[in-house]
Scaffold this motif. Structure first.
Motif, PDB file in Angstrom:
ATOM      1  N   SER A 157       0.840  -1.197   0.000  1.00 37.47           N
ATOM      2  CA  SER A 157       0.000   0.000   0.000  1.00 37.47           C
ATOM      3  C   SER A 157       0.874   1.245   0.000  1.00 37.47           C
ATOM      4  N   VAL A 158       0.397   2.289  -0.669  1.00 38.49           N
ATOM      5  CA  VAL A 158       1.051   3.591  -0.670  1.00 38.49           C
ATOM      6  C   VAL A 158       0.059   4.601  -0.107  1.00 38.49           C
ATOM      7  N   ASN A 159       0.426   5.198   1.018  1.00 40.94           N
ATOM      8  CA  ASN A 159      -0.464   6.140   1.708  1.00 40.94           C
ATOM      9  C   ASN A 159      -1.832   5.526   1.985  1.00 40.94           C
ATOM     10  N   ARG A 210       4.332   7.220   1.994  1.00 41.39           N
ATOM     11  CA  ARG A 210       4.661   6.161   2.948  1.00 41.39           C
ATOM     12  C   ARG A 210       4.219   4.829   2.365  1.00 41.39           C
ATOM     13  N   LEU A 211       5.154   3.897   2.287  1.00 42.73           N
ATOM     14  CA  LEU A 211       4.901   2.571   1.731  1.00 42.73           C
ATOM     15  C   LEU A 211       4.792   1.572   2.880  1.00 42.73           C
ATOM     16  N   GLU A 212       3.804   0.692   2.787  1.00 37.34           N
ATOM     17  CA  GLU A 212       3.633  -0.356   3.787  1.00 37.34           C
ATOM     18  C   GLU A 212       3.332  -1.664   3.075  1.00 37.34           C
ATOM     19  N   GLY A 213       4.097  -2.716   3.427  1.00 35.88           N
ATOM     20  CA  GLY A 213       3.923  -4.006   2.780  1.00 35.88           C
ATOM     21  C   GLY A 213       3.720  -5.113   3.791  1.00 35.88           C
ATOM     22  N   THR A 224       9.415   5.415   4.257  1.00 36.13           N
ATOM     23  CA  THR A 224       8.920   6.766   4.021  1.00 36.13           C
ATOM     24  C   THR A 224       9.911   7.506   3.146  1.00 36.13           C
ATOM     25  N   LEU A 225       9.391   8.197   2.123  1.00 39.27           N
ATOM     26  CA  LEU A 225      10.225   8.986   1.224  1.00 39.27           C
ATOM     27  C   LEU A 225      10.165  10.456   1.603  1.00 39.27           C
TER      28      LEU A 225
END
Length: 229
Positions: A157-159, A210-213, A224-225
């Motif tokens: 997921s992204v954001n 923010r990336l969450e896997g 987080t970028l």
């Protein structure tokens, strides 16, 4: 003149006080048919193929890293990572399966525009793939406590918006097949980690994202970028 080199990355292992020291990073290309199709390619079913990432360019889950230079098309790729726990060379599939120490979530971050540019010129992918902070690893789970069953979901997921959602059933080359094949070309050893490919749904990310896997049963991963340096 003496120089001080950074220490090798150590990946936490669930339930253990001793982390896993990262040595070499091998990556399997186009190991999900739908991802190969979205990139405009058919799967080579004769044998897996590989590229590498530098351990010096790896970071742990939870990091905040700058948006990389030189790209206008920076992509996420969610992957299952496999850590090798014993030396193997020219291993059978049974020996390969026995060599697995642990599993974890990983991100293969990619400067897609540079990868495609170099690929179209039949040049190596290094600028697109082996970038600083371009390999992200979550905590590992022992192979005794987890197995890569076909029904396990792999999600990115992204954001908060789901981008990638598949199951490990879609892996073209299974874990034991990959290790067996790769061990025909390298003396695999503890510290070697294999990123097993990404499912369909890869796409661009921006500074501030923010990336969450997640992979069912494994510790999640995040990144987080921040703004470019």
């Amino acid at each position: 003149m003496p120089f001080s080199l950074p220490k090798p990355l150590e990946i936490p292992v669930e339930g253990l006080s001793t982390p896993y020291p990262l040595g070499r990073v091998f990556c399997v290309g186009r190991n999900y048919a739908a991802h190969a199709a979205e990139m405009g390619h058919e799967v080579d079913r004769e044998a897996p193929f590989y590229f590498t990432k530098s351990a010096a360019n790896a970071v742990l889950s939870g990091a905040t890293v700058p948006f990389p230079p030189g790209t206008d098309n920076f992509h996420h790729e969610m992957e299952l990572a496999v850590a090798i726990g014993k030396p193997v060379f020219r291993a059978s599939r049974v020996e390969a399966a026995d060599a697995v120490y642990a599993y974890g979530c990983a991100l293969d971050m990619t400067r897609r525009d540079l990868q495609i540019k170099e690929r179209n010129k039949q040049r190596p992918w290094d600028l697109g793939k082996d970038l600083e902070n371009g390999a992200v690893f979550g905590p590992l789970t022992s192979a005794a406590d987890w197995s890569p069953d076909d029904d396990k979901r792999i999600v990115l997921s992204v954001n908060g918006d789901v981008r990638q959602d598949a199951t490990l059933h879609e892996l073209i080359w299974k874990i034991d097949e990959i290790i067996s094949h790769l061990s025909g070309y390298y003396h695999l050893r503890p510290g070697d980690l294999i990123m097993t490919g990404t499912p369909a749904g890869v796409g661009p990310v921006q500074a501030g994202d923010r990336l969450e896997g997640t992979i069912d049963g494994l510790q999640p991963i995040s990144l987080t970028l921040s703004a470019a340096e």
